[in-house]
Design a protein around this motif. Sequence first.
Motif, PDB file in Angstrom:
ATOM      1  N   ALA A   4       6.905  14.134  -4.690  1.00  0.00           N
ATOM      2  CA  ALA A   4       6.598  12.715  -4.901  1.00  0.00           C
ATOM      3  C   ALA A   4       7.059  11.847  -3.735  1.00  0.00           C
ATOM      4  N   ALA A   5       8.061  12.289  -2.986  1.00  0.00           N
ATOM      5  CA  ALA A   5       8.570  11.507  -1.851  1.00  0.00           C
ATOM      6  C   ALA A   5       7.528  11.377  -0.742  1.00  0.00           C
ATOM      7  N   GLN A   6       6.520  12.253  -0.738  1.00  0.00           N
ATOM      8  CA  GLN A   6       5.450  12.188   0.259  1.00  0.00           C
ATOM      9  C   GLN A   6       4.463  11.063  -0.032  1.00  0.00           C
ATOM     10  N   ILE A   7       4.436  10.599  -1.268  1.00  0.00           N
ATOM     11  CA  ILE A   7       3.459   9.595  -1.690  1.00  0.00           C
ATOM     12  C   ILE A   7       4.058   8.204  -1.490  1.00  0.00           C
ATOM     13  N   LYS A   8       3.392   7.402  -0.706  1.00  0.00           N
ATOM     14  CA  LYS A   8       3.871   6.063  -0.353  1.00  0.00           C
ATOM     15  C   LYS A   8       2.925   4.990  -0.883  1.00  0.00           C
ATOM     16  N   GLY A   9       3.479   3.810  -1.102  1.00  0.00           N
ATOM     17  CA  GLY A   9       2.678   2.676  -1.535  1.00  0.00           C
ATOM     18  C   GLY A   9       1.570   2.376  -0.541  1.00  0.00           C
ATOM     19  N   GLN A  10       0.462   1.930  -1.048  1.00  0.00           N
ATOM     20  CA  GLN A  10      -0.723   1.546  -0.279  1.00  0.00           C
ATOM     21  C   GLN A  10      -1.527   2.727   0.260  1.00  0.00           C
ATOM     22  N   MET A  11      -1.150   3.962  -0.097  1.00  0.00           N
ATOM     23  CA  MET A  11      -1.978   5.108   0.285  1.00  0.00           C
ATOM     24  C   MET A  11      -3.242   5.096  -0.565  1.00  0.00           C
ATOM     25  N   GLU A  12      -4.335   5.519   0.020  1.00  0.00           N
ATOM     26  CA  GLU A  12      -5.586   5.628  -0.722  1.00  0.00           C
ATOM     27  C   GLU A  12      -5.512   6.842  -1.644  1.00  0.00           C
ATOM     28  N   VAL A  13      -6.080   6.745  -2.834  1.00  0.00           N
ATOM     29  CA  VAL A  13      -6.184   7.864  -3.766  1.00  0.00           C
ATOM     30  C   VAL A  13      -7.655   8.255  -3.840  1.00  0.00           C
ATOM     31  N   LYS A  14      -7.924   9.546  -3.591  1.00  0.00           N
ATOM     32  CA  LYS A  14      -9.292  10.059  -3.586  1.00  0.00           C
ATOM     33  C   LYS A  14      -9.423  11.194  -4.581  1.00  0.00           C
ATOM     34  N   GLY A  15     -10.613  11.331  -5.125  1.00  0.00           N
ATOM     35  CA  GLY A  15     -10.903  12.469  -5.976  1.00  0.00           C
ATOM     36  C   GLY A  15     -11.152  13.707  -5.135  1.00  0.00           C
ATOM     37  N   SER A  16     -11.295  14.837  -5.794  1.00  0.00           N
ATOM     38  CA  SER A  16     -11.570  16.081  -5.070  1.00  0.00           C
ATOM     39  C   SER A  16     -12.899  16.025  -4.341  1.00  0.00           C
ATOM     40  N   ASP A  17     -13.749  15.090  -4.748  1.00  0.00           N
ATOM     41  CA  ASP A  17     -15.049  14.895  -4.108  1.00  0.00           C
ATOM     42  C   ASP A  17     -14.969  13.954  -2.908  1.00  0.00           C
ATOM     43  N   GLY A  18     -13.762  13.460  -2.597  1.00  0.00           N
ATOM     44  CA  GLY A  18     -13.569  12.568  -1.447  1.00  0.00           C
ATOM     45  C   GLY A  18     -13.829  11.106  -1.735  1.00  0.00           C
ATOM     46  N   LYS A  19     -14.244  10.783  -2.953  1.00  0.00           N
ATOM     47  CA  LYS A  19     -14.552   9.387  -3.297  1.00  0.00           C
ATOM     48  C   LYS A  19     -13.285   8.606  -3.625  1.00  0.00           C
ATOM     49  N   HIS A  20     -13.284   7.349  -3.230  1.00  0.00           N
ATOM     50  CA  HIS A  20     -12.154   6.450  -3.455  1.00  0.00           C
ATOM     51  C   HIS A  20     -11.951   6.196  -4.953  1.00  0.00           C
ATOM     52  N   ILE A  21     -10.683   6.275  -5.383  1.00  0.00           N
ATOM     53  CA  ILE A  21     -10.342   5.985  -6.778  1.00  0.00           C
ATOM     54  C   ILE A  21      -9.499   4.720  -6.874  1.00  0.00           C
ATOM     55  N   GLY A  22      -8.556   4.579  -5.967  1.00  0.00           N
ATOM     56  CA  GLY A  22      -7.666   3.422  -6.012  1.00  0.00           C
ATOM     57  C   GLY A  22      -6.649   3.490  -4.893  1.00  0.00           C
ATOM     58  N   THR A  23      -5.588   2.681  -5.036  1.00  0.00           N
ATOM     59  CA  THR A  23      -4.532   2.593  -4.045  1.00  0.00           C
ATOM     60  C   THR A  23      -3.193   2.770  -4.737  1.00  0.00           C
ATOM     61  N   VAL A  24      -2.315   3.571  -4.154  1.00  0.00           N
ATOM     62  CA  VAL A  24      -0.998   3.804  -4.742  1.00  0.00           C
ATOM     63  C   VAL A  24      -0.209   2.499  -4.792  1.00  0.00           C
ATOM     64  N   ASP A  25       0.334   2.218  -5.973  1.00  0.00           N
ATOM     65  CA  ASP A  25       1.225   1.077  -6.152  1.00  0.00           C
ATOM     66  C   ASP A  25       2.674   1.546  -6.175  1.00  0.00           C
ATOM     67  N   GLY A  26       2.907   2.768  -6.637  1.00  0.00           N
ATOM     68  CA  GLY A  26       4.259   3.315  -6.681  1.00  0.00           C
ATOM     69  C   GLY A  26       4.309   4.581  -7.506  1.00  0.00           C
ATOM     70  N   ILE A  27       5.515   5.124  -7.632  1.00  0.00           N
ATOM     71  CA  ILE A  27       5.761   6.322  -8.429  1.00  0.00           C
ATOM     72  C   ILE A  27       6.656   5.917  -9.593  1.00  0.00           C
ATOM     73  N   GLU A  28       6.295   6.327 -10.791  1.00  0.00           N
ATOM     74  CA  GLU A  28       7.104   6.072 -11.974  1.00  0.00           C
ATOM     75  C   GLU A  28       7.322   7.396 -12.682  1.00  0.00           C
ATOM     76  N   GLY A  29       8.513   7.948 -12.512  1.00  0.00           N
ATOM     77  CA  GLY A  29       8.809   9.258 -13.101  1.00  0.00           C
ATOM     78  C   GLY A  29       7.933  10.321 -12.490  1.00  0.00           C
ATOM     79  N   GLN A  30       7.152  10.987 -13.321  1.00  0.00           N
ATOM     80  CA  GLN A  30       6.252  12.047 -12.866  1.00  0.00           C
ATOM     81  C   GLN A  30       4.806  11.576 -12.806  1.00  0.00           C
ATOM     82  N   ARG A  31       4.636  10.251 -12.614  1.00  0.00           N
ATOM     83  CA  ARG A  31       3.288   9.692 -12.558  1.00  0.00           C
ATOM     84  C   ARG A  31       3.130   8.784 -11.334  1.00  0.00           C
TER      85      ARG A  31
END
Length: 70
Positions: A4-31
């Motif tokens: 989880a430490a690799q995931i930073k705020g404002q990173m793009e989130v993509k599906g396995s198909d490469g399509k945009h889903i959203g933008t990381v806001d943060g990490i909360e526990g295991q989510r």
Amino acid sequence: MVDAAQIKGQMEVKGSDGKHIGTVDGIEGQRVRLASGGMFHYVDLDMVESVGEGAVRLKTTAEETTRAWH
């Protein structure tokens, strides 16, 4: 599972198909909290396939991931 430490705020989130889903806001526990369409949604860390090149790529497609949100 991805470190989880690799995931930073404002990173793009993509599906396995490469399509945009959203933008990381943060990490909360295991989510990852992400912003999409003016709302916040959560994705379990075990759904993350990889992190790299400024993006989080999920194991599911964008459609599969967002289907339950609507």
